[in-house]
Design an enzyme around this catalytic site. Structure first.
Site, PDB file in Angstrom:
ATOM      1  N   ASP A 144      -9.678  -3.588  -1.273  1.00  0.00           N
ATOM      2  CA  ASP A 144      -9.290  -2.290  -0.720  1.00  0.00           C
ATOM      3  C   ASP A 144      -9.274  -2.261   0.805  1.00  0.00           C
ATOM      4  O   ASP A 144      -9.032  -1.214   1.405  1.00  0.00           O
ATOM      5  CB  ASP A 144     -10.232  -1.200  -1.247  1.00  0.00           C
ATOM      6  CG  ASP A 144      -9.975  -0.902  -2.717  1.00  0.00           C
ATOM      7  OD1 ASP A 144      -8.790  -0.840  -3.104  1.00  0.00           O
ATOM      8  OD2 ASP A 144     -10.953  -0.743  -3.475  1.00  0.00           O
ATOM      9  N   ASP A 202      -2.874  -1.306  -7.995  1.00  0.00           N
ATOM     10  CA  ASP A 202      -3.204  -0.663  -6.712  1.00  0.00           C
ATOM     11  C   ASP A 202      -3.133  -1.645  -5.547  1.00  0.00           C
ATOM     12  O   ASP A 202      -2.890  -1.273  -4.404  1.00  0.00           O
ATOM     13  CB  ASP A 202      -4.629  -0.075  -6.744  1.00  0.00           C
ATOM     14  CG  ASP A 202      -5.035   0.526  -8.067  1.00  0.00           C
ATOM     15  OD1 ASP A 202      -4.530   0.074  -9.106  1.00  0.00           O
ATOM     16  OD2 ASP A 202      -5.877   1.428  -8.064  1.00  0.00           O
TER      17      ASP A 202
HETATM   18  N1  GLY Z   1      -7.476   2.361  -6.130  1.00  0.00           N
HETATM   19  C1  GLY Z   1      -8.236   3.152  -6.983  1.00  0.00           C
HETATM   20  C2  GLY Z   1      -7.544   4.334  -7.504  1.00  0.00           C
HETATM   21  O1  GLY Z   1      -6.344   4.498  -7.384  1.00  0.00           O
HETATM   22  O2  GLY Z   1      -8.223   5.168  -8.066  1.00  0.00           O
END
Ligand code: GLY
Length: 425
Positions: A144, A202
Site C-alpha cells: 500500500d 487493489d
Molecule cells: N485496499 C483495501 C481496500 O480497498 O479496502
C-alpha cells in the site's frame, strides 16, 4: 451572393445553438467543494495534536444484516469478524497511525481541496499532514506504499514541489519494488494470512508511484516492474465477464495457488471496489505506457461496471452480487474511484462520452444530500455511505477517507475537462 448566404447560415446556427442549449449548472460542484473544504479544515484542527490521520467513524455491525448480505449462516463467518468497537467509541471519529494503508488519503484530500479552491489554510494543513508520513518512506511491509506516499507526497510534488520530495518518492518506490518477485511477475500485496504470495486487484493502484519514480530518476526499472505486474494481473485476476477476483495467490514458480475474495461477498463475486480499482488501474497503465492492451482492458471493465451496477443513482452496492434490498450497504468509495477512472478513460477513446456521462452522474449523486455530509456532521468526513470490509463486519455504511479522496480527485478531473474553475462558480 454565396458568401452572404453562408454568413447568414452561420449566424443562424450560432443563434440557434445559443438559444437552445442550456448552460450547465455547476452549483453542485461548489456545494461539494465548499463542504469538503470546511469538513477537512475542521478535522485538521480537531486532530492537530494527535499525530494521526482520520480514517472513518467507529461502527458496530448488525449480525442479521451480514447474514442476509453474505447469504451465509452467522456461524460460518463469525470467526472472521473484527473485534467490535467499545460502546463508548461508537459514532466517534476513527483515527489511524501513519502505517495504516489509508494514511495518504487525508493529506491528499487536503491537497486536492487546496488545488481546487485555492484556500491557503488547506495548503498549510496539507503540508503538515504530508510531513507526518515521512517515516512511511522507510517502510517495506505492505504494497500500500503507493496509496500512502503517492496520494500525499505525490500530490505535494505536483502542487508544491520542493527538493526533498523526489527522494521520498523514489525511496518508497524502491521499497515497493523490494516486494516484487520476478519468477511470479508481481509485487506481493500482504504479509499476513496463510497465502504463499497474495496479490490483490487493489495493487494496480500502487503502480503510479513506480511510473513517477522512473520519470524522476530516468531509470526505466520502476516502470518495468509496474508493466510486468500489470501484465500478470491482467492474465490471472480477470474472469471472462471482466469482473475480477479480489485475491490471487501464487506458488513460488508463478503458478496460481488460489483465487479468492477477502472483502467481497464470495470468491466468485464482483466486489464493487475491486472493479473500481481495476478500471482506474488499467486506464492509468495505458496513460503511462501507451499499450493498447491496457486500454482495451479498461474499456471492457468500464462497460462491465456500467452494465452491472443496478442502482438508480449509480452508487453501487458494496458487491455487485449482493442481494439488493433497501438496506443493502452502498459503497460511495467504489463509486468515486470508478468516476475517476471513467473520466480519464473518456479522454482516451472515441466513444468517451458515455464514460464521461456516467462519471458525471456518479459525481452529481455523491454531491447530493444523500451522500454529501452537512457541514459540522459526519465527524468531519466529506461523504457518507461507504463500505470497508463487510465480511469482517468492519466499516459497514460509514464514511471512509479514501471515498473523500477519490471524490475530490473526481471533481478535479471533471472540472479540468469541463474548464470549470472555482472562482467562477
Ligand atoms: N485496499 C483495501 C481496500 O480497498 O479496502
Amino acid at each position: 451572393m454565396k458568401i452572404k448566404h453562408l454568413i447568414i447560415a452561420a449566424i443562424a446556427v450560432v443563434v440557434m445553438t445559443g438559444c437552445c442549449s442550456q448552460p450547465k449548472d455547476y452549483g453542485w460542484i461548489k456545494t461539494g467543494l465548499d463542504r469538503a473544504a470546511a469538513q477537512l479544515l475542521w478535522t485538521a484542527e480537531e486532530i492537530a495534536d494527535t499525530n494521526k490521520i482520520p480514517r472513518s467513524i467507529w461502527a458496530g455491525y448488525d449480525a442479521e444484516l451480514l447474514e442476509r448480505q453474505l447469504e451465509k449462516d452467522f456461524e460460518t463467518f463469525k470467526d472472521s469478524l473484527r473485534k467490535k468497537a467499545a460502546p463508548e467509541l461508537l459514532g466517534k471519529r476513527r483515527l489511524a497511525g501513519v502505517y495504516d494503508w489509508t494514511s495518504g488519503f487525508f493529506p491528499g484530500s487536503l491537497w486536492y481541496a487546496y488545488e481546487l479552491t485555492g484556500g491557503e489554510a488547506l495548503k498549510e494543513a496539507a503540508v503538515k499532514f504530508t510531513n507526518l508520513l515521512y517515516p512511511v518512506s522507510h517502510y517495506t511491509q505492505t504494497h500500500d506504499l503507493g496509496f500512502m506516499i503517492n496520494c500525499s507526497y505525490g500530490n505535494a510534488h505536483r502542487l508544491a514541489p520542493c527538493d526533498t520530495i523526489p527522494e521520498v518518492l523514489v525511496r518508497t518506490a524502491d521499497n515497493l519494488c523490494s516486494r516484487f518477485n520476478k519468477e511470479i511477475g508481481c509485487i506481493r500485496s500482504w504479509d499476513f494470512g496463510a497465502w504463499n504470495f497474495p496479490v490483490i486487484i487493489d495493487n494496480m493502484m500502487n503502480l503510479d508511484l513506480l511510473f513517477s519514480a522512473s520519470k524522476i530518476t530516468g531509470n526505466p526499472y520502476y516502470a518495468q516492474v509496474a508493466v510486468i505486474h500489470a501484465n500478470t494481473t491482467m492474465a490471472n485476476h480477470f474472469r471472462e465477464d471482466m469482473t475480477s477476483y479480489h485475491v490471487v495467490s501464487y506458488n513460488p514458480d508463478g503458478t496460481v495457488e488460489v483465487k479468492q475474495t477477502y472483502q467481497g461477498k464470495a470468491d466468485d463475486s464482483a466486489w464493487a471496489r475491486g472493479q473500481a480499482w481495476g478500471v482506474y488501474g488499467y486506464t492509468a497503465a495505458y496513460r503511462e505506457t501507451g499499450d493498447h492492451r491496457y486500454l482495451d482492458h479498461a474499456v471492457k471493465i468500464a462497460d462491465m461496471i456500467m452494465s452491472r451496477v443496478q442502482t438508480e443513482d449509480a452508487i453501487p452496492y458494496w458487491d455487485y452480487n449482493a442481494p439488493a434490498h433497501v438496506d443493502t450497504p452502498r459503497d460511495a468509495s467504489a463509486a468515486a474511484v470508478t468516476a475517476c477512472g471513467l473520466l480519464e478513460l473518456s479522454t482516451l477513446v472515441k466513444s468517451g462520452k458515455k464514460y464521461f456521462d456516467y462519471a458525471e452522474k456518479i459525481l452529481m449523486s455523491l454531491s447530493s444530500d444523500a451522500y454529501l455530509a452537512a457541514e459540522g456532521t459526519n465527524e468531519g468526513f466529506v461523504l457518507m455511505h461507504s463500505t470497508g470490509s463487510l465480511p469482517h463486519g468492519s466499516e459497514v455504511d460509514v464514511p471512509l477517507n479514501y471515498a473523500d479522496y477519490y471524490y475530490l480527485e473526481g471533481l478535479q478531473r471533471y472540472m479540468a475537462l469541463e474548464g470549470v474553475v472555482y472562482a467562477d462558480l
